[in-house]
Design a protein around this motif. Structure first.
Motif, PDB file in Angstrom:
ATOM      1  N   SER A 137       0.824  -1.214   0.000  1.00 40.13           N
ATOM      2  CA  SER A 137       0.000   0.000   0.000  1.00 40.13           C
ATOM      3  C   SER A 137       0.858   1.264   0.000  1.00 40.13           C
ATOM      4  O   SER A 137       0.638   2.186  -0.804  1.00 40.13           O
ATOM      5  N   THR A 138       1.866   1.321   0.861  1.00 36.00           N
ATOM      6  CA  THR A 138       2.712   2.508   0.920  1.00 36.00           C
ATOM      7  C   THR A 138       3.617   2.599  -0.306  1.00 36.00           C
ATOM      8  O   THR A 138       3.873   3.700  -0.811  1.00 36.00           O
ATOM      9  N   GLY A 139       4.092   1.457  -0.794  1.00 38.69           N
ATOM     10  CA  GLY A 139       4.882   1.475  -2.016  1.00 38.69           C
ATOM     11  C   GLY A 139       4.093   2.033  -3.187  1.00 38.69           C
ATOM     12  O   GLY A 139       4.596   2.855  -3.967  1.00 38.69           O
ATOM     13  N   LEU A 140       2.829   1.608  -3.303  1.00 36.67           N
ATOM     14  CA  LEU A 140       1.990   2.119  -4.387  1.00 36.67           C
ATOM     15  C   LEU A 140       1.666   3.594  -4.188  1.00 36.67           C
ATOM     16  O   LEU A 140       1.626   4.365  -5.161  1.00 36.67           O
ATOM     17  N   LEU A 141       1.446   4.017  -2.950  1.00 35.83           N
ATOM     18  CA  LEU A 141       1.203   5.437  -2.680  1.00 35.83           C
ATOM     19  C   LEU A 141       2.396   6.293  -3.101  1.00 35.83           C
ATOM     20  O   LEU A 141       2.230   7.333  -3.759  1.00 35.83           O
ATOM     21  N   PHE A 142       3.588   5.878  -2.717  1.00 36.73           N
ATOM     22  CA  PHE A 142       4.781   6.624  -3.108  1.00 36.73           C
ATOM     23  C   PHE A 142       4.941   6.639  -4.634  1.00 36.73           C
ATOM     24  O   PHE A 142       5.370   7.639  -5.222  1.00 36.73           O
ATOM     25  N   LEU A 143       4.596   5.527  -5.278  1.00 34.71           N
ATOM     26  CA  LEU A 143       4.711   5.447  -6.730  1.00 34.71           C
ATOM     27  C   LEU A 143       3.762   6.438  -7.401  1.00 34.71           C
ATOM     28  O   LEU A 143       4.145   7.172  -8.321  1.00 34.71           O
ATOM     29  N   VAL A 144       2.507   6.481  -6.924  1.00 31.49           N
ATOM     30  CA  VAL A 144       1.529   7.400  -7.498  1.00 31.49           C
ATOM     31  C   VAL A 144       1.949   8.853  -7.255  1.00 31.49           C
ATOM     32  O   VAL A 144       1.848   9.697  -8.154  1.00 31.49           O
ATOM     33  N   VAL A 145       2.402   9.144  -6.035  1.00 35.57           N
ATOM     34  CA  VAL A 145       2.872  10.498  -5.738  1.00 35.57           C
ATOM     35  C   VAL A 145       4.061  10.845  -6.637  1.00 35.57           C
ATOM     36  O   VAL A 145       4.175  11.974  -7.140  1.00 35.57           O
ATOM     37  N   GLY A 146       4.936   9.871  -6.881  1.00 37.23           N
ATOM     38  CA  GLY A 146       6.058  10.100  -7.785  1.00 37.23           C
ATOM     39  C   GLY A 146       5.594  10.424  -9.195  1.00 37.23           C
ATOM     40  O   GLY A 146       6.169  11.302  -9.869  1.00 37.23           O
ATOM     41  N   PHE A 147       4.561   9.725  -9.664  1.00 35.13           N
ATOM     42  CA  PHE A 147       3.997  10.038 -10.986  1.00 35.13           C
ATOM     43  C   PHE A 147       3.466  11.468 -11.030  1.00 35.13           C
ATOM     44  O   PHE A 147       3.673  12.193 -12.014  1.00 35.13           O
ATOM     45  N   LEU A 148       2.779  11.878  -9.968  1.00 33.53           N
ATOM     46  CA  LEU A 148       2.229  13.237  -9.927  1.00 33.53           C
ATOM     47  C   LEU A 148       3.340  14.284  -9.907  1.00 33.53           C
ATOM     48  O   LEU A 148       3.278  15.294 -10.627  1.00 33.53           O
ATOM     49  N   VAL A 149       4.357  14.054  -9.078  1.00 31.22           N
ATOM     50  CA  VAL A 149       5.459  15.014  -8.981  1.00 31.22           C
ATOM     51  C   VAL A 149       6.201  15.115 -10.309  1.00 31.22           C
ATOM     52  O   VAL A 149       6.589  16.216 -10.752  1.00 31.22           O
ATOM     53  N   ALA A 150       6.394  13.983 -10.979  1.00 31.13           N
ATOM     54  CA  ALA A 150       7.079  13.999 -12.269  1.00 31.13           C
ATOM     55  C   ALA A 150       6.292  14.795 -13.303  1.00 31.13           C
ATOM     56  O   ALA A 150       6.875  15.431 -14.190  1.00 31.13           O
ATOM     57  N   ARG A 151       4.967  14.772 -13.202  1.00 31.32           N
ATOM     58  CA  ARG A 151       4.137  15.482 -14.171  1.00 31.32           C
ATOM     59  C   ARG A 151       4.008  16.974 -13.866  1.00 31.32           C
ATOM     60  O   ARG A 151       3.925  17.793 -14.774  1.00 31.32           O
ATOM     61  N   ARG A 152       3.959  17.323 -12.592  1.00 33.70           N
ATOM     62  CA  ARG A 152       3.709  18.714 -12.209  1.00 33.70           C
ATOM     63  C   ARG A 152       4.939  19.411 -11.649  1.00 33.70           C
ATOM     64  O   ARG A 152       4.974  20.632 -11.546  1.00 33.70           O
ATOM     65  N   GLY A 153       5.922  18.628 -11.227  1.00 34.79           N
ATOM     66  CA  GLY A 153       7.121  19.235 -10.678  1.00 34.79           C
ATOM     67  C   GLY A 153       6.947  19.828  -9.294  1.00 34.79           C
ATOM     68  O   GLY A 153       7.734  20.674  -8.873  1.00 34.79           O
ATOM     69  N   SER A 154       5.920  19.380  -8.561  1.00 32.82           N
ATOM     70  CA  SER A 154       5.655  19.929  -7.228  1.00 32.82           C
ATOM     71  C   SER A 154       5.110  18.842  -6.318  1.00 32.82           C
ATOM     72  O   SER A 154       4.314  17.994  -6.744  1.00 32.82           O
ATOM     73  N   ARG A 155       5.565  18.886  -5.045  1.00 31.76           N
ATOM     74  CA  ARG A 155       5.034  17.968  -4.028  1.00 31.76           C
ATOM     75  C   ARG A 155       3.934  18.619  -3.213  1.00 31.76           C
ATOM     76  O   ARG A 155       3.342  17.974  -2.345  1.00 31.76           O
ATOM     77  N   ASP A 156       3.639  19.880  -3.451  1.00 31.65           N
ATOM     78  CA  ASP A 156       2.667  20.630  -2.678  1.00 31.65           C
ATOM     79  C   ASP A 156       1.246  20.224  -3.079  1.00 31.65           C
ATOM     80  O   ASP A 156       0.899  20.238  -4.270  1.00 31.65           O
ATOM     81  N   VAL A 157       0.449  19.861  -2.085  1.00 32.42           N
ATOM     82  CA  VAL A 157      -0.934  19.458  -2.347  1.00 32.42           C
ATOM     83  C   VAL A 157      -1.692  20.577  -3.057  1.00 32.42           C
ATOM     84  O   VAL A 157      -2.546  20.335  -3.920  1.00 32.42           O
ATOM     85  N   GLY A 158      -1.371  21.834  -2.725  1.00 29.68           N
ATOM     86  CA  GLY A 158      -2.075  22.964  -3.315  1.00 29.68           C
ATOM     87  C   GLY A 158      -1.841  23.133  -4.799  1.00 29.68           C
ATOM     88  O   GLY A 158      -2.571  23.880  -5.465  1.00 29.68           O
ATOM     89  N   ALA A 159      -0.833  22.442  -5.356  1.00 24.79           N
ATOM     90  CA  ALA A 159      -0.563  22.543  -6.789  1.00 24.79           C
ATOM     91  C   ALA A 159      -1.472  21.648  -7.608  1.00 24.79           C
ATOM     92  O   ALA A 159      -1.382  21.633  -8.845  1.00 24.79           O
ATOM     93  N   TYR A 160      -2.336  20.907  -6.941  1.00 23.50           N
ATOM     94  CA  TYR A 160      -3.209  19.960  -7.633  1.00 23.50           C
ATOM     95  C   TYR A 160      -4.674  20.322  -7.362  1.00 23.50           C
ATOM     96  O   TYR A 160      -4.975  21.251  -6.629  1.00 23.50           O
ATOM     97  N   GLY A 161      -5.556  19.529  -7.919  1.00 21.40           N
ATOM     98  CA  GLY A 161      -6.977  19.766  -7.752  1.00 21.40           C
ATOM     99  C   GLY A 161      -7.728  19.359  -9.003  1.00 21.40           C
ATOM    100  O   GLY A 161      -7.374  19.764 -10.113  1.00 21.40           O
ATOM    101  N   GLY A 162      -8.756  18.509  -8.850  1.00 20.78           N
ATOM    102  CA  GLY A 162      -9.533  18.062  -9.990  1.00 20.78           C
ATOM    103  C   GLY A 162      -8.772  17.189 -10.966  1.00 20.78           C
ATOM    104  O   GLY A 162      -9.156  17.063 -12.141  1.00 20.78           O
ATOM    105  N   MET A 163      -7.681  16.542 -10.497  1.00 22.63           N
ATOM    106  CA  MET A 163      -6.835  15.753 -11.396  1.00 22.63           C
ATOM    107  C   MET A 163      -7.568  14.542 -11.974  1.00 22.63           C
ATOM    108  O   MET A 163      -7.191  14.027 -13.027  1.00 22.63           O
ATOM    109  N   ALA A 164      -8.611  14.073 -11.311  1.00 19.44           N
ATOM    110  CA  ALA A 164      -9.346  12.913 -11.811  1.00 19.44           C
ATOM    111  C   ALA A 164      -9.962  13.182 -13.178  1.00 19.44           C
ATOM    112  O   ALA A 164     -10.185  12.250 -13.961  1.00 19.44           O
ATOM    113  N   GLN A 165     -10.270  14.440 -13.466  1.00 18.34           N
ATOM    114  CA  GLN A 165     -10.826  14.783 -14.777  1.00 18.34           C
ATOM    115  C   GLN A 165      -9.780  14.677 -15.880  1.00 18.34           C
ATOM    116  O   GLN A 165     -10.104  14.400 -17.032  1.00 18.34           O
TER     117      GLN A 165
END
Length: 328
Positions: free
Chosen positions: A160-188
């Motif tokens: 579970s934690t390995g997959l969480l880190f992997l998904v967060v890594g995918f997001l950071v690679a796409r947006r270049g930010s670890r800040d939660v505020g840099a995201y929103g509505g990504m499911a769309q």
């Protein structure tokens, strides 16, 4: 231990089976237990020896964070079961209430800190502190159910934690930010990534039907048979897990508005889907049918506890006389 073995046997040894046969006085046993415990507690980590974890998890590359928090930290909890308890059984019983208290504190402390994080990688790292609280709780409840749940939790936490880190890594690679505020509505924009994120999050909060639920349930049931108050308090800590995971998902994946800079983000590629697919399958499979793993873990854990004199408490519920006669 080497010095004690040399004193008792005439020659020093590091052989584990031989060291288990040594006659160690209670005072020395307690000191040696504390030495081993602190070392393994730092490695795990357990509260209050956890301070390296959030920095290491946040600053490591995604692959390093997955290996560190998803795999390597299990060495700490493994050491508690494999070495501390068999080598120092009396000291383990003596210090068990202290370790259990630290475990419960860690469950709440890690969860509360995770809720307040804006850095996604630090948030996931703090969830591990809460999870290791549950692993320590099951280990030092010194029951077969609790111990089985703790070892199973080590496997499930890695998924579970390995997959969480992997998904967060995918997001950071796409947006270049670890800040939660840099995201929103990504499911769309990235529906597949959002779906994988949801499965990983629900696994981390131990949703029934996913892998972590079985291990968390066994830990709490095994603890309840011997330490009811601590089990009840730890159960309340599960509510906080739902808060930090769902709150993170809500702030990053849901909502009618997509962050302006996230509109052009690509969904998971074929290669990334191949990477996450086995973990998703295992999370679901072990949640529905954990028996193969439990059948491997339970005999070893039970034998370890029985060898050092830790047997399960007798059932406290009275047996109906007519039922007993019918069964006999």
């Amino acid at each position: 231990l080497y010095v004690i073995s040399a004193d008792q046997l005439g020659t020093g040894t590091f052989d584990f089976a031989t060291l288990r046969q040594l006659e160690i006085t209670p005072g020395v046993q307690k000191l040696l237990f504390l030495g081993f415990f602190v070392a393994f507690a730092i490695k795990a980590p357990l509260f209050p020896f956890h301070t390296w974890l959030p920095d290491a998890g946040a600053q490591s590359p995604t692959g390093g964070a997955i290996l560190l928090v998803g795999v390597l930290d299990k060495v700490g909890t493994f050491g508690l079961i494999r070495y501390c308890i068999p080598l120092f059984p009396k000291a383990s019983s003596y210090f068990a209430p202290m370790v259990l208290a630290l475990a419960v504190i860690g469950i709440f402390y890690g969860a509360l800190l995770a809720i307040g994080q804006r850095d996604m990688k630090r948030l996931v790292a703090y969830t591990s502190l809460a999870h290791f609280g549950f692993i320590a709780l099951g280990t030092f409840a010194l029951t077969s159910q609790g111990g089985t749940g703790a070892v199973l939790y080590m496997v499930n936490h890695g998924l579970s934690t390995g997959l969480l880190f992997l998904v967060v890594g995918f997001l950071v690679a796409r947006r270049g930010s670890r800040d939660v505020g840099a995201y929103g509505g990504m499911a769309q924009v990235t529906p597949v990534l959002a779906g994988v994120f949801l499965i990983a999050g629900l696994s981390s909060l131990a949703l029934p039907g996913l892998n972590s639920f079985v291990s968390e349930f066994l830990v709490l049931v095994g603890t309840f048979t011997r330490y009811r108050a601590l089990a009840i308090v730890a159960t309340c800590g599960m509510v906080l897990a739902a808060i930090y995971i769902l709150y993170l998902y809500q702030r990053t994946m849901t909502g009618p508005l997509v962050h302006e800079e996230a509109r052009g983000v690509l969904d998971l590629s074929v290669r990334e889907k191949i990477v996450v697919a086995p973990m998703v399958v295992l999370i679901i499979a072990l949640g529905v049918y954990p028996k193969p793993l439990i059948d491997i873990i339970r005999p070893t854990v039970t034998a370890t506890f029985v060898d050092v004199g830790h047997t399960d408490p007798a059932p406290t519920a009275p047996v109906n006389a007519s039922q007993a006669g019918g069964h006999s």
